[in-house]
Scaffold this active site. Structure first.
Site, mmCIF file in Angstrom:
data_model
loop_
_atom_site.group_PDB
_atom_site.id
_atom_site.type_symbol
_atom_site.label_atom_id
_atom_site.label_comp_id
_atom_site.label_asym_id
_atom_site.label_seq_id
_atom_site.Cartn_x
_atom_site.Cartn_y
_atom_site.Cartn_z
ATOM 1 N N GLY A 1 -5.487 2.977 -2.075
ATOM 2 C CA GLY A 1 -6.119 1.656 -1.964
ATOM 3 C C GLY A 1 -7.597 1.677 -1.652
ATOM 4 O O GLY A 1 -8.295 0.685 -1.876
ATOM 5 N N CYS B 1 3.901 1.454 -7.372
ATOM 6 C CA CYS B 1 2.628 1.324 -6.667
ATOM 7 C C CYS B 1 1.786 0.304 -7.416
ATOM 8 O O CYS B 1 1.508 0.477 -8.607
ATOM 9 C CB CYS B 1 1.921 2.679 -6.646
ATOM 10 S SG CYS B 1 0.251 2.619 -5.975
ATOM 11 N N THR C 1 -1.384 -0.463 -6.835
ATOM 12 C CA THR C 1 -2.745 0.017 -7.069
ATOM 13 C C THR C 1 -2.785 0.841 -8.356
ATOM 14 O O THR C 1 -3.626 0.601 -9.250
ATOM 15 C CB THR C 1 -3.226 0.872 -5.873
ATOM 16 O OG1 THR C 1 -2.961 0.166 -4.658
ATOM 17 C CG2 THR C 1 -4.700 1.174 -5.977
ATOM 18 N N CYS D 1 1.603 -4.746 -2.411
ATOM 19 C CA CYS D 1 1.535 -3.305 -2.177
ATOM 20 C C CYS D 1 2.950 -2.923 -1.794
ATOM 21 O O CYS D 1 3.576 -3.597 -0.954
ATOM 22 C CB CYS D 1 0.564 -2.992 -1.041
ATOM 23 S SG CYS D 1 0.669 -1.267 -0.481
ATOM 24 N N THR D 2 3.467 -1.863 -2.401
ATOM 25 C CA THR D 2 4.873 -1.532 -2.171
ATOM 26 C C THR D 2 5.139 -1.056 -0.743
ATOM 27 O O THR D 2 6.290 -1.021 -0.304
ATOM 28 C CB THR D 2 5.347 -0.469 -3.184
ATOM 29 O OG1 THR D 2 4.464 0.671 -3.134
ATOM 30 C CG2 THR D 2 5.365 -1.040 -4.591
HETATM 31 N N1 DGL Z 1 1.820 1.626 -2.216
HETATM 32 C C1 DGL Z 1 0.613 1.464 -2.926
HETATM 33 C C2 DGL Z 1 0.536 0.107 -3.608
HETATM 34 O O1 DGL Z 1 1.534 -0.481 -3.941
HETATM 35 C C3 DGL Z 1 -0.705 1.903 -2.368
HETATM 36 C C4 DGL Z 1 -0.874 2.384 -0.981
HETATM 37 C C5 DGL Z 1 -2.141 3.240 -0.845
HETATM 38 O O2 DGL Z 1 -2.039 4.429 -1.144
HETATM 39 O O3 DGL Z 1 -3.202 2.720 -0.484
HETATM 40 O O4 DGL Z 1 -0.530 -0.377 -3.889
#
Ligand code: DGL
Length: 264
Positions: A43, A74, A76, A188-189
């Site tokens: 992120g 994810c 992002t 964000c997951t």
């Molecule tokens: N879980 C990820 C998402 O859905 C990103 C988390 C990260 O690495 O900043 O965006």
């Protein structure tokens, strides 16, 4: 019998929120869960870094694990690199993008909050979703790297400080019109992993929505008619870098049937 796995990919543990929904629908699905621990967090990275890293890594993973389908669990990675991954790989790729459409279907006040990473909330992909599916809504956005860390910490068994969640949500509710938010998209997951803490910290009751149930249905649709093993067996957890921190996730991963940690 078709033993090819479904490969779930995230920077860290966030994709487990998507995996949980998929396992509920497809209990015999063999799983390879990949956390790009060497690249975590996504992120705070630039578009160029994500666009260079994710398609190349997924190419290596597809060759090594021969999945029937890849889920980029994810937001992002999906909002930046989904199209590039799809054009590079010759297998179905399901992405995870902010659930603005379902949020717009249920919002009564027509003010929606989108809580994601800094990288996700600035994507044109999000502008496009808001325009197409929530054209009559005010869509407020807030990016938080700290919330990603709090979710990772919770999976390590560290109880998060409730005050932090209230302050992070202040980034949405404190905006002009923010007091009228009745629906928040967990874009964000990682964030559904701390949904109880977020709900408790909200200044008034709000609905939290995410895309995991829809992604589970999409996986079921794309694999309809395919065989599954009699039982899912032990899933693999793959890290791009392993250390004491990733090894300490073993009990949390075991709850998702991921018993075999390995390094790419
Ligand atoms: N879980 C990820 C998402 O859905 C990103 C988390 C990260 O690495 O900043 O965006």
């Amino acid at each position: 019998m078709d033993s090819r796995p479904v490969l779930f990919f995230d920077s860290g543990v966030g994709g487990l929120s998507v995996l949980a929904a998929a396992q509920a629908l497809l209990p015999r699905m063999p799983v390879v869960y990949v956390a790009d621990s060497a690249g975590f967090p996504y992120g705070t990275k630039s578009e160029a870094e994500i666009a260079a890293r994710v398609p190349a890594l997924l190419g290596r993973l597809a060759e090594r694990y021969r999945p029937r389908l890849i889920v980029i669990a994810c937001n992002t990675a999906s909002t930046i690199a989904l199209a590039a991954v799809r054009s590079a790989l010759d297998l179905p790729v399901v992405g995870t993008v902010p659930a603005i459409k379902p949020a717009a279907l249920i919002s009564k006040t027509r003010v929606i909050g989108v809580l994601g990473t800094d990288a996700t909330v600035r994507q044109p992909y999000v502008d496009d979703l808001a325009r197409r599916f929530a054209g009559d809504c005010t869509v407020l956005r807030h990016g938080s790297a700290e919330l990603v860390e709090l979710a990772e910490a919770k999976l390590h068994g560290i109880a998060p400080d409730p005050a932090r969640f209230a302050e992070i949500l202040g980034g949405l509710f404190g905006q002009s019109d923010g007091a009228r938010i009745d629906t928040i998209v967990n874009a964000c997951t990682h964030f559904p992993l701390v949904s109880d803490e977020l709900a408790a910290a909200a200044p008034h009751p709000v609905a939290f929505v995410d895309g995991s149930a829809g992604i589970a249905r999409r996986i079921a649709f794309l694999t309809a008619g395919q065989d599954w093993p009699e039982t899912a067996g032990d899933g693999r957890a793959v890290f791009t870098a392993r250390d004491a921190t990733t090894d300490a996730l073993a009990p949390a991963l075991a709850r998702f049937g991921l018993m075999r940690p390995e390094t790419l």
